[in-house]
Motif scaffolding. Sequence first.
Motif, PDB file in Angstrom:
ATOM      1  N   ALA A  49      43.411  -0.345  44.088  1.00 39.73           N
ATOM      2  CA  ALA A  49      43.799  -1.708  43.759  1.00 39.73           C
ATOM      3  C   ALA A  49      44.697  -1.721  42.522  1.00 39.73           C
ATOM      4  O   ALA A  49      44.527  -0.903  41.610  1.00 39.73           O
ATOM      5  N   SER A  50      45.658  -2.620  42.508  1.00 41.15           N
ATOM      6  CA  SER A  50      46.540  -2.758  41.345  1.00 41.15           C
ATOM      7  C   SER A  50      45.932  -3.729  40.342  1.00 41.15           C
ATOM      8  O   SER A  50      45.371  -4.760  40.723  1.00 41.15           O
ATOM      9  N   GLN A  51      46.056  -3.381  39.064  1.00 45.53           N
ATOM     10  CA  GLN A  51      45.591  -4.264  37.998  1.00 45.53           C
ATOM     11  C   GLN A  51      46.712  -5.168  37.498  1.00 45.53           C
ATOM     12  O   GLN A  51      46.485  -6.038  36.667  1.00 45.53           O
ATOM     13  N   GLU A  57      52.628 -10.586  45.206  1.00 48.89           N
ATOM     14  CA  GLU A  57      53.707  -9.816  44.574  1.00 48.89           C
ATOM     15  C   GLU A  57      53.997  -8.527  45.356  1.00 48.89           C
ATOM     16  O   GLU A  57      55.156  -8.149  45.542  1.00 48.89           O
ATOM     17  N   ILE A  58      52.954  -7.874  45.833  1.00 50.49           N
ATOM     18  CA  ILE A  58      53.125  -6.638  46.604  1.00 50.49           C
ATOM     19  C   ILE A  58      53.900  -6.933  47.887  1.00 50.49           C
ATOM     20  O   ILE A  58      54.827  -6.213  48.261  1.00 50.49           O
ATOM     21  N   ARG A  59      53.534  -8.024  48.545  1.00 44.24           N
ATOM     22  CA  ARG A  59      54.199  -8.394  49.792  1.00 44.24           C
ATOM     23  C   ARG A  59      55.669  -8.726  49.553  1.00 44.24           C
ATOM     24  O   ARG A  59      56.549  -8.302  50.299  1.00 44.24           O
ATOM     25  N   TRP A  74      50.915   3.431  49.311  1.00 48.87           N
ATOM     26  CA  TRP A  74      51.246   3.404  47.888  1.00 48.87           C
ATOM     27  C   TRP A  74      50.118   4.096  47.123  1.00 48.87           C
ATOM     28  O   TRP A  74      48.971   3.657  47.164  1.00 48.87           O
ATOM     29  N   SER A  75      50.457   5.167  46.422  1.00 48.95           N
ATOM     30  CA  SER A  75      49.470   5.915  45.661  1.00 48.95           C
ATOM     31  C   SER A  75      49.700   5.691  44.168  1.00 48.95           C
ATOM     32  O   SER A  75      50.823   5.822  43.682  1.00 48.95           O
ATOM     33  N   LEU A  76      48.647   5.344  43.440  1.00 54.28           N
ATOM     34  CA  LEU A  76      48.760   5.068  42.008  1.00 54.28           C
ATOM     35  C   LEU A  76      48.846   6.392  41.246  1.00 54.28           C
ATOM     36  O   LEU A  76      47.833   6.995  40.899  1.00 54.28           O
ATOM     37  N   ALA A  77      50.068   6.826  40.974  1.00 50.45           N
ATOM     38  CA  ALA A  77      50.280   8.103  40.288  1.00 50.45           C
ATOM     39  C   ALA A  77      49.935   8.014  38.813  1.00 50.45           C
ATOM     40  O   ALA A  77      49.449   8.990  38.216  1.00 50.45           O
ATOM     41  N   ALA A 208      52.620   3.117  37.791  1.00 50.12           N
ATOM     42  CA  ALA A 208      53.670   3.799  38.538  1.00 50.12           C
ATOM     43  C   ALA A 208      53.105   4.192  39.902  1.00 50.12           C
ATOM     44  O   ALA A 208      52.152   4.982  39.975  1.00 50.12           O
ATOM     45  N   TRP A 209      53.675   3.631  40.966  1.00 54.18           N
ATOM     46  CA  TRP A 209      53.196   3.855  42.328  1.00 54.18           C
ATOM     47  C   TRP A 209      54.134   4.801  43.061  1.00 54.18           C
ATOM     48  O   TRP A 209      55.330   4.554  43.146  1.00 54.18           O
ATOM     49  N   ALA A 210      53.580   5.880  43.600  1.00 53.46           N
ATOM     50  CA  ALA A 210      54.358   6.810  44.415  1.00 53.46           C
ATOM     51  C   ALA A 210      54.336   6.304  45.855  1.00 53.46           C
ATOM     52  O   ALA A 210      53.270   6.113  46.454  1.00 53.46           O
TER      53      ALA A 210
END
Length: 212
Positions: A49-51, A57-59, A74-77, A208-210
């Motif tokens: 989950a994004s904080q 916003e993601i959409r 989307w991986s939270l790097a 930062a999302w990979a």
Amino acid sequence: MKGLRWRYTRLPSQAEDDLSGKEGEEEEEEKEEAAPVPEDPVEPQLVEASQVMGASEIRQLSLHLPPRVTGHSWSLAFCTSRDGFSLRSLYRRMEGHSGPVLLVLRDQDGQMFGAFSSSALRLSKGFYGTGETFLFSFSPQLKVFKWTGNNSFFVKGDLDSLMMGSGSGQFGLWLDGDLYRGGSHPCATFNNEVLARQEQFCIMELEAWALS
């Protein structure tokens, strides 16, 4: 039975006589409303989950990403809440990633903005990246600033700062080595507005999302 037969013969004829034009219009309207649906990319799947970003916003951001990353998870790097406020840590967490990265942050005013980089963030002697790179800001509606073609100053990273977009000595987005302070100015690379409410800002949270 006669009543039933009357209803079976009467309803279709009445509907066709009275509503044929309206139904045609409604069908056309329904088709027009449904038309944008195929244009929407596959809903991105976040490993965590994004904080910083919400589902909306993601959409919205996913609509502006290159087709080559559509459908990728989307991986939270890197995130400051987990990995600390350090640009060096960000570079270390990027090791092993070669694909595009979505950088998103929230500042002291609650403003959300960031950048999409066509490749992983890394130390470099000069600028790197491609024209897929862009800047964005939710102010509060999403604004995306694409490559203008005026120069190729997409991304440059050193130990003291990360810079994205440049021209006339100004950077579209830059972050300091502590990931504490940053700045945003209009630049020739993206012809962007100031992404934050002020040209100088303090970073409250950064991710930062990979996208690979």
